[in-house]
Scaffold this motif. Structure first.
Motif, PDB file in Angstrom:
ATOM      1  N   SER A   8       7.105  -0.926  19.420  1.00 21.03           N
ATOM      2  CA  SER A   8       5.794  -1.271  18.882  1.00 21.03           C
ATOM      3  C   SER A   8       5.389  -0.351  17.735  1.00 21.03           C
ATOM      4  O   SER A   8       4.722  -0.788  16.800  1.00 21.03           O
ATOM      5  CB  SER A   8       4.738  -1.251  19.986  1.00 21.03           C
ATOM      6  N   ARG A   9       5.808   0.907  17.770  1.00 20.55           N
ATOM      7  CA  ARG A   9       5.469   1.818  16.673  1.00 20.55           C
ATOM      8  C   ARG A   9       6.130   1.353  15.369  1.00 20.55           C
ATOM      9  O   ARG A   9       5.500   1.340  14.310  1.00 20.55           O
ATOM     10  CB  ARG A   9       5.882   3.243  16.997  1.00 20.55           C
ATOM     11  N   GLU A  10       7.383   0.938  15.448  1.00 19.01           N
ATOM     12  CA  GLU A  10       8.079   0.458  14.256  1.00 19.01           C
ATOM     13  C   GLU A  10       7.425  -0.832  13.745  1.00 19.01           C
ATOM     14  O   GLU A  10       7.256  -1.011  12.542  1.00 19.01           O
ATOM     15  CB  GLU A  10       9.559   0.234  14.548  1.00 19.01           C
ATOM     16  N   ASN A  11       7.054  -1.734  14.656  1.00 15.83           N
ATOM     17  CA  ASN A  11       6.371  -2.956  14.240  1.00 15.83           C
ATOM     18  C   ASN A  11       5.032  -2.648  13.586  1.00 15.83           C
ATOM     19  O   ASN A  11       4.656  -3.282  12.608  1.00 15.83           O
ATOM     20  CB  ASN A  11       6.171  -3.898  15.426  1.00 15.83           C
ATOM     21  N   ARG A  12       4.297  -1.671  14.112  1.00 18.29           N
ATOM     22  CA  ARG A  12       3.026  -1.266  13.492  1.00 18.29           C
ATOM     23  C   ARG A  12       3.264  -0.713  12.104  1.00 18.29           C
ATOM     24  O   ARG A  12       2.508  -0.992  11.179  1.00 18.29           O
ATOM     25  CB  ARG A  12       2.314  -0.231  14.360  1.00 18.29           C
ATOM     26  N   ASP A  13       4.329   0.092  11.947  1.00 16.61           N
ATOM     27  CA  ASP A  13       4.645   0.647  10.631  1.00 16.61           C
ATOM     28  C   ASP A  13       4.970  -0.460   9.632  1.00 16.61           C
ATOM     29  O   ASP A  13       4.533  -0.427   8.484  1.00 16.61           O
ATOM     30  CB  ASP A  13       5.811   1.633  10.722  1.00 16.61           C
ATOM     31  N   ILE A  14       5.752  -1.441  10.086  1.00 16.54           N
ATOM     32  CA  ILE A  14       6.083  -2.578   9.219  1.00 16.54           C
ATOM     33  C   ILE A  14       4.802  -3.320   8.841  1.00 16.54           C
ATOM     34  O   ILE A  14       4.570  -3.646   7.671  1.00 16.54           O
ATOM     35  CB  ILE A  14       7.072  -3.536   9.910  1.00 16.54           C
ATOM     36  N   MET A  15       3.955  -3.592   9.824  1.00 17.13           N
ATOM     37  CA  MET A  15       2.720  -4.329   9.565  1.00 17.13           C
ATOM     38  C   MET A  15       1.807  -3.554   8.625  1.00 17.13           C
ATOM     39  O   MET A  15       1.204  -4.137   7.709  1.00 17.13           O
ATOM     40  CB  MET A  15       2.021  -4.615  10.897  1.00 17.13           C
ATOM     41  N   ALA A  16       1.706  -2.252   8.806  1.00 15.90           N
ATOM     42  CA  ALA A  16       0.877  -1.428   7.915  1.00 15.90           C
ATOM     43  C   ALA A  16       1.403  -1.499   6.489  1.00 15.90           C
ATOM     44  O   ALA A  16       0.626  -1.616   5.534  1.00 15.90           O
ATOM     45  CB  ALA A  16       0.843   0.012   8.415  1.00 15.90           C
ATOM     46  N   ARG A  17       2.718  -1.445   6.320  1.00 15.53           N
ATOM     47  CA  ARG A  17       3.321  -1.523   4.984  1.00 15.53           C
ATOM     48  C   ARG A  17       3.003  -2.877   4.340  1.00 15.53           C
ATOM     49  O   ARG A  17       2.644  -2.951   3.160  1.00 15.53           O
ATOM     50  CB  ARG A  17       4.826  -1.309   5.090  1.00 15.53           C
ATOM     51  N   ILE A  18       3.085  -3.953   5.122  1.00 15.64           N
ATOM     52  CA  ILE A  18       2.783  -5.291   4.612  1.00 15.64           C
ATOM     53  C   ILE A  18       1.318  -5.379   4.173  1.00 15.64           C
ATOM     54  O   ILE A  18       1.010  -5.901   3.098  1.00 15.64           O
ATOM     55  CB  ILE A  18       3.098  -6.356   5.677  1.00 15.64           C
ATOM     56  N   VAL A  19       0.422  -4.863   4.991  1.00 14.97           N
ATOM     57  CA  VAL A  19      -1.008  -4.916   4.675  1.00 14.97           C
ATOM     58  C   VAL A  19      -1.302  -4.159   3.381  1.00 14.97           C
ATOM     59  O   VAL A  19      -1.999  -4.666   2.490  1.00 14.97           O
ATOM     60  CB  VAL A  19      -1.854  -4.362   5.846  1.00 14.97           C
ATOM     61  N   VAL A  20      -0.764  -2.955   3.240  1.00 14.13           N
ATOM     62  CA  VAL A  20      -1.012  -2.159   2.033  1.00 14.13           C
ATOM     63  C   VAL A  20      -0.455  -2.863   0.795  1.00 14.13           C
ATOM     64  O   VAL A  20      -1.111  -2.930  -0.247  1.00 14.13           O
ATOM     65  CB  VAL A  20      -0.433  -0.731   2.181  1.00 14.13           C
ATOM     66  N   LYS A  21       0.753  -3.421   0.918  1.00 13.42           N
ATOM     67  CA  LYS A  21       1.325  -4.151  -0.220  1.00 13.42           C
ATOM     68  C   LYS A  21       0.446  -5.348  -0.593  1.00 13.42           C
ATOM     69  O   LYS A  21       0.218  -5.622  -1.771  1.00 13.42           O
ATOM     70  CB  LYS A  21       2.739  -4.633   0.102  1.00 13.42           C
ATOM     71  N   ALA A  22      -0.026  -6.079   0.415  1.00 12.45           N
ATOM     72  CA  ALA A  22      -0.866  -7.257   0.148  1.00 12.45           C
ATOM     73  C   ALA A  22      -2.188  -6.844  -0.494  1.00 12.45           C
ATOM     74  O   ALA A  22      -2.709  -7.555  -1.354  1.00 12.45           O
ATOM     75  CB  ALA A  22      -1.109  -8.034   1.433  1.00 12.45           C
ATOM     76  N   TRP A  23      -2.735  -5.701  -0.088  1.00  8.81           N
ATOM     77  CA  TRP A  23      -3.984  -5.208  -0.674  1.00  8.81           C
ATOM     78  C   TRP A  23      -3.805  -4.767  -2.119  1.00  8.81           C
ATOM     79  O   TRP A  23      -4.721  -4.893  -2.913  1.00  8.81           O
ATOM     80  CB  TRP A  23      -4.509  -4.018   0.110  1.00  8.81           C
ATOM     81  N   THR A  24      -2.648  -4.222  -2.435  1.00  2.86           N
ATOM     82  CA  THR A  24      -2.476  -3.570  -3.734  1.00  2.86           C
ATOM     83  C   THR A  24      -1.648  -4.355  -4.741  1.00  2.86           C
ATOM     84  O   THR A  24      -1.608  -3.989  -5.907  1.00  2.86           O
ATOM     85  CB  THR A  24      -1.828  -2.175  -3.550  1.00  2.86           C
ATOM     86  N   ASP A  25      -0.988  -5.417  -4.312  1.00  2.00           N
ATOM     87  CA  ASP A  25      -0.113  -6.164  -5.205  1.00  2.00           C
ATOM     88  C   ASP A  25      -0.414  -7.656  -5.069  1.00  2.00           C
ATOM     89  O   ASP A  25       0.065  -8.312  -4.140  1.00  2.00           O
ATOM     90  CB  ASP A  25       1.350  -5.871  -4.854  1.00  2.00           C
ATOM     91  N   PRO A  26      -1.180  -8.214  -6.009  1.00  3.35           N
ATOM     92  CA  PRO A  26      -1.547  -9.634  -5.921  1.00  3.35           C
ATOM     93  C   PRO A  26      -0.335 -10.572  -5.893  1.00  3.35           C
ATOM     94  O   PRO A  26      -0.367 -11.602  -5.216  1.00  3.35           O
ATOM     95  CB  PRO A  26      -2.381  -9.874  -7.180  1.00  3.35           C
ATOM     96  N   ASP A  27       0.731 -10.221  -6.609  1.00  5.01           N
ATOM     97  CA  ASP A  27       1.931 -11.065  -6.595  1.00  5.01           C
ATOM     98  C   ASP A  27       2.573 -11.076  -5.205  1.00  5.01           C
ATOM     99  O   ASP A  27       3.028 -12.115  -4.728  1.00  5.01           O
ATOM    100  CB  ASP A  27       2.954 -10.591  -7.635  1.00  5.01           C
ATOM    101  N   TYR A  28       2.616  -9.915  -4.567  1.00  9.44           N
ATOM    102  CA  TYR A  28       3.162  -9.818  -3.207  1.00  9.44           C
ATOM    103  C   TYR A  28       2.299 -10.650  -2.250  1.00  9.44           C
ATOM    104  O   TYR A  28       2.823 -11.403  -1.418  1.00  9.44           O
ATOM    105  CB  TYR A  28       3.228  -8.360  -2.758  1.00  9.44           C
ATOM    106  N   LEU A  40       8.301 -11.799   5.436  1.00  6.63           N
ATOM    107  CA  LEU A  40       8.224 -10.973   6.637  1.00  6.63           C
ATOM    108  C   LEU A  40       9.610 -10.570   7.131  1.00  6.63           C
ATOM    109  O   LEU A  40       9.803  -9.452   7.604  1.00  6.63           O
ATOM    110  CB  LEU A  40       7.432 -11.682   7.729  1.00  6.63           C
ATOM    111  N   GLU A  41      10.578 -11.465   6.999  1.00  3.71           N
ATOM    112  CA  GLU A  41      11.957 -11.097   7.348  1.00  3.71           C
ATOM    113  C   GLU A  41      12.454  -9.981   6.438  1.00  3.71           C
ATOM    114  O   GLU A  41      13.129  -9.059   6.895  1.00  3.71           O
ATOM    115  CB  GLU A  41      12.882 -12.307   7.263  1.00  3.71           C
ATOM    116  N   GLU A  42      12.117 -10.057   5.147  1.00  6.71           N
ATOM    117  CA  GLU A  42      12.527  -9.005   4.212  1.00  6.71           C
ATOM    118  C   GLU A  42      11.924  -7.653   4.594  1.00  6.71           C
ATOM    119  O   GLU A  42      12.512  -6.613   4.325  1.00  6.71           O
ATOM    120  CB  GLU A  42      12.131  -9.370   2.781  1.00  6.71           C
ATOM    121  N   GLU A  43      10.759  -7.690   5.220  1.00  8.25           N
ATOM    122  CA  GLU A  43      10.103  -6.443   5.633  1.00  8.25           C
ATOM    123  C   GLU A  43      10.663  -5.904   6.947  1.00  8.25           C
ATOM    124  O   GLU A  43      10.390  -4.774   7.310  1.00  8.25           O
ATOM    125  CB  GLU A  43       8.597  -6.647   5.763  1.00  8.25           C
TER     126      GLU A  43
END
Length: 98
Positions: A8-28, A40-43
């Motif tokens: 679950s810690r690794e999944n949380r880390d992946i999810m946090a990375r996805i959220v930050v990318k989505a917040w900061t990169d409109p193309d992403y 999501l598979e790429e992440e």
């Protein structure tokens, strides 16, 4: 359905990375909503063969709060106390991300 052997810690880390990318990169964020399965598979998430994924953006404002109610656990016979424990853990994880 998402299926992942990761802890679950690794999944949380992946999810946090996805959220930050989505917040900061409109193309992403656009790609995430248009091709969620692939992105999501790429992440690092793994999906069952026929798994379906939908990404929705729910931005809170001062006057509007979004609350996502997760699906209850499938095929488990849990009593109310068990469900309360699981719900509290899910909420804690979601709050940790923000």
């Amino acid at each position: 359905m998402v299926s992942s052997p990761k802890d679950s810690r690794e999944n949380r880390d992946i999810m946090a990375r996805i959220v930050v990318k989505a917040w900061t990169d409109p193309d992403y964020a656009k790609m995430l909503s248009e091709q969620p399965h692939r992105m999501l598979e790429e992440e690092g998430f793994e999906f069952e063969k026929d798994g379906d994924v939908k990404v929705q953006f729910h931005f809170d404002t001062k006057t509007h709060k979004n609350i996502v109610i997760p699906s209850p656990p499938d095929l488990l016979k849990l009593d109310r106390d068990d469900l309360m424990t699981i719900a509290a853990q899910v909420i804690a994880i979601q709050l940790e991300l923000f």
